[in-house]
Design a protein around this motif. Structure first.
Motif, PDB file in Angstrom:
ATOM      1  N   SER A  90      -5.869   2.775 -13.269  1.00 35.29           N
ATOM      2  CA  SER A  90      -6.240   2.701 -11.828  1.00 35.29           C
ATOM      3  C   SER A  90      -4.692   2.674 -11.370  1.00 35.29           C
ATOM      4  CB  SER A  90      -7.034   1.663 -11.398  1.00 35.29           C
ATOM      5  OG  SER A  90      -7.013   1.554  -9.872  1.00 35.29           O
ATOM      6  N   GLY A  91      -4.778   3.603 -10.027  1.00 36.85           N
ATOM      7  CA  GLY A  91      -3.600   3.714  -9.182  1.00 36.85           C
ATOM      8  C   GLY A  91      -3.521   2.396  -8.340  1.00 36.85           C
ATOM      9  N   TYR A  92      -4.368   1.318  -8.476  1.00 36.63           N
ATOM     10  CA  TYR A  92      -4.357   0.300  -7.462  1.00 36.63           C
ATOM     11  C   TYR A  92      -4.321  -0.980  -8.322  1.00 36.63           C
ATOM     12  CZ  TYR A  92      -6.105   4.288  -4.674  1.00 36.63           C
ATOM     13  OH  TYR A  92      -6.261   5.495  -4.176  1.00 36.63           O
ATOM     14  N   THR A  93      -3.811  -1.932  -7.662  1.00 35.88           N
ATOM     15  CA  THR A  93      -3.960  -3.184  -8.124  1.00 35.88           C
ATOM     16  C   THR A  93      -5.118  -3.995  -7.828  1.00 35.88           C
ATOM     17  OG1 THR A  93      -2.315  -4.265  -6.390  1.00 35.88           O
ATOM     18  CG2 THR A  93      -1.301  -3.605  -8.783  1.00 35.88           C
ATOM     19  N   LYS A  94      -5.278  -3.578  -6.391  1.00 35.72           N
ATOM     20  CA  LYS A  94      -6.370  -4.240  -5.614  1.00 35.72           C
ATOM     21  C   LYS A  94      -6.862  -3.292  -4.628  1.00 35.72           C
ATOM     22  CE  LYS A  94      -3.838  -7.366  -2.824  1.00 35.72           C
ATOM     23  NZ  LYS A  94      -3.021  -8.745  -2.994  1.00 35.72           N
ATOM     24  N   GLN A  95      -7.964  -3.702  -4.024  1.00 34.22           N
ATOM     25  CA  GLN A  95      -8.283  -3.123  -2.658  1.00 34.22           C
ATOM     26  C   GLN A  95      -9.086  -4.181  -1.831  1.00 34.22           C
ATOM     27  OE1 GLN A  95     -11.292   0.096  -3.657  1.00 34.22           O
ATOM     28  NE2 GLN A  95      -9.807   0.944  -5.153  1.00 34.22           N
ATOM     29  N   ARG A  96      -8.865  -4.323  -0.632  1.00 37.24           N
ATOM     30  CA  ARG A  96      -9.376  -5.122   0.235  1.00 37.24           C
ATOM     31  C   ARG A  96     -10.492  -4.424   1.176  1.00 37.24           C
ATOM     32  NH1 ARG A  96      -5.024  -8.044   3.676  1.00 37.24           N
ATOM     33  NH2 ARG A  96      -6.829  -9.593   4.295  1.00 37.24           N
ATOM     34  N   VAL A  97     -11.647  -5.061   1.302  1.00 39.77           N
ATOM     35  CA  VAL A  97     -13.053  -4.155   1.700  1.00 39.77           C
ATOM     36  C   VAL A  97     -13.322  -5.033   2.915  1.00 39.77           C
ATOM     37  CG1 VAL A  97     -14.869  -3.028   1.449  1.00 39.77           C
ATOM     38  CG2 VAL A  97     -13.224  -3.245  -0.286  1.00 39.77           C
ATOM     39  N   TRP A  98     -13.581  -4.487   4.126  1.00 38.32           N
ATOM     40  CA  TRP A  98     -14.439  -4.871   5.217  1.00 38.32           C
ATOM     41  C   TRP A  98     -15.677  -4.613   5.315  1.00 38.32           C
ATOM     42  CZ3 TRP A  98      -9.259  -4.484   5.129  1.00 38.32           C
ATOM     43  CH2 TRP A  98      -8.375  -5.640   5.394  1.00 38.32           C
ATOM     44  N   PRO A 108     -18.886  -0.286   4.033  1.00 35.10           N
ATOM     45  CA  PRO A 108     -17.452  -0.784   4.308  1.00 35.10           C
ATOM     46  C   PRO A 108     -17.110  -0.150   5.631  1.00 35.10           C
ATOM     47  CG  PRO A 108     -17.450   1.088   2.640  1.00 35.10           C
ATOM     48  CD  PRO A 108     -19.066   0.428   2.834  1.00 35.10           C
ATOM     49  N   LEU A 109     -16.464  -0.755   6.549  1.00 28.85           N
ATOM     50  CA  LEU A 109     -15.802  -0.125   7.567  1.00 28.85           C
ATOM     51  C   LEU A 109     -14.309   0.060   7.370  1.00 28.85           C
ATOM     52  CD1 LEU A 109     -17.433  -2.339  10.253  1.00 28.85           C
ATOM     53  CD2 LEU A 109     -18.157  -0.465   9.459  1.00 28.85           C
ATOM     54  N   LYS A 110     -13.640  -0.640   6.450  1.00 23.45           N
ATOM     55  CA  LYS A 110     -12.351  -0.441   6.355  1.00 23.45           C
ATOM     56  C   LYS A 110     -11.783  -0.779   4.944  1.00 23.45           C
ATOM     57  CE  LYS A 110      -7.686  -2.093   8.000  1.00 23.45           C
ATOM     58  NZ  LYS A 110      -6.969  -3.027   9.081  1.00 23.45           N
ATOM     59  N   VAL A 111     -10.984   0.083   4.332  1.00 17.25           N
ATOM     60  CA  VAL A 111     -10.572  -0.421   3.090  1.00 17.25           C
ATOM     61  C   VAL A 111      -8.947  -0.125   2.712  1.00 17.25           C
ATOM     62  CG1 VAL A 111     -10.743   0.356   0.531  1.00 17.25           C
ATOM     63  CG2 VAL A 111     -12.692   0.609   2.011  1.00 17.25           C
ATOM     64  N   GLU A 112      -8.346  -1.314   2.465  1.00 20.10           N
ATOM     65  CA  GLU A 112      -6.732  -1.328   2.113  1.00 20.10           C
ATOM     66  C   GLU A 112      -6.579  -0.834   0.545  1.00 20.10           C
ATOM     67  OE1 GLU A 112      -4.780  -4.013   5.691  1.00 20.10           O
ATOM     68  OE2 GLU A 112      -5.029  -4.717   3.614  1.00 20.10           O
ATOM     69  N   TYR A 113      -5.516  -0.333   0.266  1.00 17.99           N
ATOM     70  CA  TYR A 113      -5.454   0.223  -1.036  1.00 17.99           C
ATOM     71  C   TYR A 113      -4.060  -0.217  -1.353  1.00 17.99           C
ATOM     72  CZ  TYR A 113      -9.378   3.282  -0.678  1.00 17.99           C
ATOM     73  OH  TYR A 113     -10.651   3.933  -0.537  1.00 17.99           O
ATOM     74  N   TYR A 114      -3.742  -1.184  -2.617  1.00 17.31           N
ATOM     75  CA  TYR A 114      -2.582  -1.730  -2.994  1.00 17.31           C
ATOM     76  C   TYR A 114      -2.083  -0.998  -4.184  1.00 17.31           C
ATOM     77  CZ  TYR A 114      -2.986  -5.139   0.923  1.00 17.31           C
ATOM     78  OH  TYR A 114      -3.077  -5.742   2.077  1.00 17.31           O
TER      79      TYR A 114
END
Length: 264
Positions: free
Chosen positions: A176-184, A192-198
């Motif tokens: 995966s290209g991400y360490t984590k995702q934050r999901v609202w 989900p209304l918003k997702v941040e990709y790290y």
């Protein structure tokens, strides 16, 4: 101290730092429970066909527009299947992308390039790459499956004026290209209304906003507008659904490699 630590593990509570220097308690059990409600709320749609526009915006603000169609098939006890077909402009017309999502195994993905008249398989280690020059990665096109992540519940909060659950989901795929995702996650319909990709350096890479939700089949919510902003490059991709219909009679054989070349 040892007893407190063991108790925290037993109840699924772990301390994480997500808000600057502030430390909050992440509840793994509640995170998984909410993720299950999200998955359950988005089941029973069988199949769908959608018409969309894709707007690409570069850092200078210049835009280009593509038109595409997406066919999707719900698969019980595994990930869903999808077929994306580009109709315009001429340089991408006939390009088709086939995705077989899986719950546990790596997804199977293929891209048909009409100029070369060949089907290219997307390797697992390359799925963090950009899809057709957009800000969506190949792995972003996979269906949401519980087995793909570990989950943490972070807080109950608001996004704008909407009450939401804030979750953290950590991909289990080593490629995966991400360490984590934050999901609202909306409290009203568990979508989900918003997702941040790290990224792999644990730095914020991009933010997805899911807008203009609409109810279909009296139970299925779909966002008709997806806006992916890359905060590192200042590029953005907007996907807007102009038509969406469900239960059209699609079958599994509409989503095999042969369907890539005959996609119209």
């Amino acid at each position: 101290m040892k007893i407190l630590f063991k108790t925290a593990l037993a109840t699924g509570l772990v301390a994480v730092s997500l808000f600057g220097s502030a430390t909050v308690l992440a509840d793994q059990n509640k995170g998984l429970e909410l993720a299950k409600l999200r998955k359950q709320a988005d089941s029973g749609w069988q199949d769908s066909q959608a018409t969309l526009t894709m707007e690409l915006k570069n850092a200078a603000g210049d835009t280009s527009v593509r038109k595409l169609r997406i066919k999707s098939l719900e698969v019980a006890n595994d990930g869903d299947k999808g077929l994306t077909i580009f109709d315009t402009p001429r340089d991408v017309k006939g390009t088709a992308f086939l995705n077989h999502s899986h719950a546990i195994e790596p997804d199977d993905q293929w891209l048909y390039l009409p100029a070369l008249k060949r089907v290219k398989r997307i390797a697992s280690r390359n799925k963090s790459g950009p899809f057709m020059g957009s800000e969506f990665a190949y792995e972003d096109l996979s269906s949401f499956e519980l087995e793909k992540y570990t989950f943490n519940f972070i807080a109950e909060t608001t996004l704008g004026d909407q009450p939401v659950y804030l979750l953290e989901q950590i991909p289990v795929d080593r490629y995966s290209g991400y360490t984590k995702q934050r999901v609202w996650l909306a409290k009203t319909h568990y979508q989900p209304l918003k997702v941040e990709y790290y990224d792999r350096k644990d730095t914020l890479l991009k933010t997805l906003e899911l807008q203009e939700y609409q109810l279909y089949l009296d139970k299925i919510w779909r966002a008709n507008k997806l806006v992916m902003n890359n905060v590192q490059t200042q590029k953005a991709t907007t996907l807007t659904t102009t038509e969406l219909i469900f239960k059209t009679g699609l079958q599994s054989n509409d989503f095999n490699k042969a369907s890539l070349k005959r996609a119209r």
